[in-house]
Design a protein around this motif. Sequence first.
Motif, PDB file in Angstrom:
ATOM      1  N   THR A  65      37.418   8.786  27.021  1.00 36.15           N
ATOM      2  CA  THR A  65      37.335   8.068  28.296  1.00 36.15           C
ATOM      3  C   THR A  65      38.468   8.429  29.244  1.00 36.15           C
ATOM      4  O   THR A  65      38.244   8.776  30.406  1.00 36.15           O
ATOM      5  N   LYS A  94      34.121   7.352  23.004  1.00 34.33           N
ATOM      6  CA  LYS A  94      34.972   6.517  23.850  1.00 34.33           C
ATOM      7  C   LYS A  94      36.403   7.038  23.902  1.00 34.33           C
ATOM      8  O   LYS A  94      37.152   6.771  24.831  1.00 34.33           O
ATOM      9  N   GLU A 145      38.526   4.766  18.290  1.00 31.35           N
ATOM     10  CA  GLU A 145      37.101   4.821  17.966  1.00 31.35           C
ATOM     11  C   GLU A 145      36.949   5.457  16.596  1.00 31.35           C
ATOM     12  O   GLU A 145      37.547   6.502  16.332  1.00 31.35           O
ATOM     13  N   ASP A 175      31.179   3.376  30.289  1.00 31.68           N
ATOM     14  CA  ASP A 175      32.574   3.743  30.058  1.00 31.68           C
ATOM     15  C   ASP A 175      33.330   3.932  31.361  1.00 31.68           C
ATOM     16  O   ASP A 175      34.492   3.576  31.462  1.00 31.68           O
ATOM     17  N   ILE A 184      41.244   0.946  25.021  1.00 31.89           N
ATOM     18  CA  ILE A 184      39.813   0.987  24.721  1.00 31.89           C
ATOM     19  C   ILE A 184      39.680   0.839  23.220  1.00 31.89           C
ATOM     20  O   ILE A 184      40.190   1.664  22.464  1.00 31.89           O
TER      21      ILE A 184
END
Lengths: 192, 419
Positions: free
Chosen positions: B252, B249, A52, B54, A173
């Motif tokens: 997570t 994120k 991210e 998420d 992710i």
Amino acid sequence: MPIPPIPIQGIALTIAALAMLQTTGNLAAAEQEHEQYAAHMHGEAHLLVALEGDLLEIELDSPAMNIVGFEHNPRDPGQEKIIQQAAAQLRQPDRLFTLPASAGCVVEVVELHFPQSETPAAGDAGEDPPDEAHQDIEAHYRYRCATAAQLKQITLNLFNLFPATEAVEAQVISPGGQRQLELTKQRNTLEL
Amino acid sequence: MPILSLALKSLLNRRFTVGLMLISIALSVALLLGVERLRTESRSSFANTISGTDLVVGARSGAINLLLYSVFRIGDATNNISWKSYQAFAAHRLVEWTIPISLGDSHRGYRVMGTSGDYFRHYRYAGTRPLAFRQGQAFEQVYEAVLGAEVADKLGYRLGQEIVVAHGAGKTSFNRHDDKPFTVSGILKPTGTPVDRTVHIPLAGIEAIHVDWVQGRQVPGVRIDAEAALEKDLTPKAITAFLVGLKSKIATFRVQREINDYRREPLQAILPGVALQQLWDLMSVAENALLIISGLVVAVGLAGMLTVMLAGLNERRREMAILRSVGARPLHILTLITGESLALSLLGSGLGLFLLYATLLLVRPVIEARFGLHLSIDLPSLREYIMLGLVNASGVLIGLIPGYRAYRYSLADGMNIRI
């Protein structure tokens, strides 16, 4: 549209749920501390990758069996040496992962949890786990990338460094969403 | 060019068998593309249902199970989770928002979901689209309900109308919470997701209709009316699951582990994207089986074409001979027969596509109503074009067999055929 997802599991869960209802009731189960054990499968490691902004976090979680070939504490200098070497390799993310050079990623954090290498020297036997206990190695790496947009894939060199690792289950992710994929010696590139 | 018009006339002359052949190819192509359509549409419909969330947290079961009952309202929860655990993680420093979900009741076959106002603020579907109101607004009072678009349309509900929630998830339930009706405060715009088929009420509303219930049954003689219930503490003791949005994120996996390792209650946090992928992996076996079967149907269709062409060849030996006599070379004969098979498979594919779209238009409302699956009618995808290409290539390949035979005949027979 009731689709029973996995019948066997469903039945097992129903039984578990019924048992719970009968003995303690739904809510009594909460608020009591309980022991829990994570799944542990030799030959298989877990990789968590999160990207991210300019931050890339990678976490590797592997049974010690895959890395050093045994899960007890070192018993002789030979095993001691294997462990030290493995720990040294795991502390070098540049060797474990190949990132595109254009992304300009720099390692910021390396954290290694390697129970076998952390046990104190002989004399303090209190920390020594029983031989049948499973040992997991956890490694955590953080990169900061100058141009994270260039970070399209990561190649995992774990299979060459530690050949006992057969498969890595990776969860990713990235701005593209959440994904899961399995990496093997033949398929060792992770698309982000 | 004259050979083309001759070929066309020859086909017209055999229009009955050719017509049957076309129909069988068209049907098999329509089936193949239909299966592919259903596969991709159901995937995208599932994938569009939840985005921007998420983590999904519920009682420990399987990741797929948790995802199905919490987000898709398929199946039932194995267990509930305590309000205290929910509170603990809702206040977590890395958590930006949470949406509590409480399931178990229904209204005329539609699931009733207890939640908080955060649902309307933070829930996202199909990328980044938020929930929007067609009419009215989110619930503010305990006895207010927000309807999904389909619920309102199918049952003909309007703002301000009173509805009664039934206990349990059945279509007809004898246990109705008819002493505490809910007023419709808002109706959502259609989303093409299970939200459309959900009746949303506040968590306090779920608590209120169950205050005089013990162990799934109304206690005889104890009736607490709607007004009196409001006096009680309507903080839920347990919820079914909750959705989590994180500030970053990157965190997570850390929050997921913290939830999974929570010692006070066995909880499970899943990544919806990952669980969805596990679901696909599970389904891909069935999908592939379906695709293989429809592929085989196409093969059978083409084999039928081969049979008919081979059988027709004997009858057409005179035709070939005449063609030869007016100057057609054996190679022309080969091209003619193979070209005929290509033309048939092309026409069959075209007809199959037409059939597919016609069927889609016809069954779309039914599928949407019965299964909540929204089929969009788009142009064929690249994969579908490849499939069509494969069908036609096989058509040409198959046409080479009778083509070659005719070629051999025309070499050997010349003008003298003895049939």
